[in-house]
Design an enzyme around this catalytic site. Structure first.
Site, PDB file in Angstrom:
ATOM      1  N   ASP A   1      29.575  86.210  50.534  1.00 10.11           N
ATOM      2  CA  ASP A   1      30.454  85.229  51.188  1.00 10.11           C
ATOM      3  C   ASP A   1      32.060  85.323  50.883  1.00 10.11           C
ATOM      4  O   ASP A   1      32.381  86.180  50.292  1.00 10.11           O
ATOM      5  CB  ASP A   1      29.977  83.696  50.891  1.00 10.11           C
ATOM      6  CG  ASP A   1      29.765  82.823  52.092  1.00 10.11           C
ATOM      7  OD1 ASP A   1      30.528  82.859  53.087  1.00 10.11           O
ATOM      8  OD2 ASP A   1      29.146  81.859  52.050  1.00 10.11           O
TER       9      ASP A   1
ATOM     10  N   ASP B   1      29.261  78.899  60.572  1.00 13.12           N
ATOM     11  CA  ASP B   1      27.776  78.612  60.428  1.00 13.12           C
ATOM     12  C   ASP B   1      26.807  77.898  61.822  1.00 13.12           C
ATOM     13  O   ASP B   1      27.411  77.033  62.409  1.00 13.12           O
ATOM     14  CB  ASP B   1      27.917  77.382  59.360  1.00 13.12           C
ATOM     15  CG  ASP B   1      28.292  78.072  58.036  1.00 13.12           C
ATOM     16  OD1 ASP B   1      28.825  79.271  57.841  1.00 13.12           O
ATOM     17  OD2 ASP B   1      28.126  77.383  56.904  1.00 13.12           O
TER      18      ASP B   1
HETATM   19  C1  GLA Z   1      29.102  79.399  53.838  1.00 12.01           C
HETATM   20  C2  GLA Z   1      28.070  80.509  54.660  1.00 12.01           C
HETATM   21  C3  GLA Z   1      26.809  79.928  54.801  1.00 12.01           C
HETATM   22  C4  GLA Z   1      26.237  79.451  53.531  1.00 12.01           C
HETATM   23  C5  GLA Z   1      27.224  78.580  52.670  1.00 12.01           C
HETATM   24  C6  GLA Z   1      26.738  78.326  51.493  1.00 12.01           C
HETATM   25  O1  GLA Z   1      29.399  78.414  54.571  1.00 12.01           O
HETATM   26  O2  GLA Z   1      28.550  80.924  55.816  1.00 12.01           O
HETATM   27  O3  GLA Z   1      25.962  80.701  55.637  1.00 12.01           O
HETATM   28  O4  GLA Z   1      26.149  80.770  52.781  1.00 12.01           O
HETATM   29  O5  GLA Z   1      28.638  79.032  52.701  1.00 12.01           O
HETATM   30  O6  GLA Z   1      27.766  77.478  50.754  1.00 12.01           O
END
Ligand code: GLA
Length: 380
Positions: free
Chosen positions: A126, A183
């Site tokens: 990430d 997301d």
């Molecule tokens: C980010 C990523 C998600 C997930 C969260 C976990 O938002 O884009 O896919 O992995 O972190 O905290």
């Protein structure tokens, strides 16, 4: 390592968010086998954020949270492997993960060694809290180098949400896939926004560096961590077909321990999976239907993909709120009349076969729906 096809698997985040533990992971591993997901190609089981202790151990290594994973992470990895699956984990290019657990910044090599020792086969990486003084490209390359030298084949899944022109520099970092969007949530609006936003970026995806449009929400029906309104089965079918067409990794996000029959039928459709996993690895093209190319923000569009065996996958997508009539012209596909060839369209969702007697095939596509065909080239 070279990753020829978009990875397929299951990731814990969409349903479980921070509430992940050994029991959930092991029962999900069981479900991947018992429900036929592994046999269909879903081989990676990935634990997302919130799996570690809040601080590193005295030796500087990451440690699994003993309450969530009382037998340690190697034990979980061994169980996942015993099922014939591959094991994935999560870290972050910043000093903290998005949920504020320790990230891998300045610990890239020790963390890559830890993951390799546990038997990790896939790392989602990430971008939260990354130091603003460092270029994302360099942070991803740091981990790319560490993984390439850790002594184990580990698929490297970059997750910088498409920011700072990710698509341009990510292929040089060692990542095998790169998240291109924020997301996903379990709503039609989220699916539509991602799909429309990614059409123009088709040209940046390729084998060994796939455009990751985020985990699937198929089968969530408004329940779980990434839930919003939920979607209809028709919308989930369109979502799955689009991700398949656009060569996105197919990472399931619903609770696979309790899938409905409709969810199974979508996620296990072998012909849609085959389009995504086609050995030629060609990207989709947009069939001319009056649009002005990839950047045309149309709500309805027709996609094609030339398959390894010479078939042509054709997808008619209607993201609009009303039904519409869409068409495919053989001429616009590259199959001019003079070739003496036409197409037999096999509908991969209904099983129906349609011989194209005219140069133009047209049909109604419902709101938020799609028709997907695998077309055979035949003599007229
Ligand atoms: C980010 C990523 C998600 C997930 C969260 C976990 O938002 O884009 O896919 O992995 O972190 O905290």
């Amino acid at each position: 390592m070279f990753v020829q096809k978009p990875p397929m698997g299951w990731n814990s985040w969409n349903t479980f968010g921070p509430d992940i533990n050994e029991e959930v992971v092991m029962r999900s591993a069981d479900a991947m086998v018992e429900n036929g997901l592994l046999a269909a190609g879903y081989e990676y089981l990935v634990i997302d954020d919130c799996w570690s202790k809040r601080v590193r151990g005295a030796d500087g290594r990451l440690e699994a949270d003993p309450e969530k994973f009382p037998h340690g992470m190697k034990h979980v990895a061994d169980y996942v492997h015993s099922k014939g699956l591959k094991f994935g984990m999560y870290s972050c290019a910043g000093p903290l993960t998005c949920a504020r657990y320790p990230g891998s910044f300045d610990h890239e090599f020790v963390d890559a060694a830890t993951f390799a020792a546990w038997g990790v086969d896939y790392l989602k990486y990430d971008y939260c809290f990354h130091p603003s003084t460092r270029r994302g490209e360099d942070l991803y390359r740091r981990m790319g180098i560490a993984l390439a030298n850790c002594g184990r084949d580990i698929v490297f899944s970059g997750c910088s949400w498409g920011v700072e022109d990710t698509k341009v520099w990510m292929p040089g970092t060692g990542c095998h896939l790169w998240r291109s969007t924020g997301d996903i949530h379990d709503s039609w609006a989220s699916i539509k926004m991602i799909a429309q936003g990614q059409l123009a970026d088709q040209i940046y995806g390729r084998p060994n560096c796939f455009n990751d449009m985020d985990m699937l929400v198929v089968g969530m029906y408004g329940k779980g961590h990434a839930a919003l309104t939920g979607c209809t089965d028709e919308e989930y079918r369109t979502h799955f077909s689009l991700w398949a067409f656009l060569s996105s990794p197919l990472m399931i996000g619903c609770d696979i321990r309790n899938m409905s029959e409709a969810t199974r039928a979508i996620l296990l459709n072998p012909e849609v999976i085959a389009i995504n996993q086609d050995g030629a690895g060609r990207m989709a093209f947009r069939i001319y239907d009056g649009n002005t190319g990839w950047n045309d923000p149309a709500q309805s569009f027709v996609l094609g993909r030339l398959m390894e065996n010479g078939d042509i996958a054709i997808g008619l997508f209607n993201l609009a709120d009303g039904a519409c009539c869409q068409h495919v012209s053989t001429e616009n596909l590259g199959l001019a009349v003079g070739t003496g060839r036409t197409l037999v369209l096999h509908d991969v969702w209904s099983g129906e076969d349609i011989v194209m007697n005219n140069e133009i095939f047209q049909c109604d596509v419902p709101a938020h729906g799609c028709r997907v065909f695998r077309a055979k080239v035949v003599e007229c």
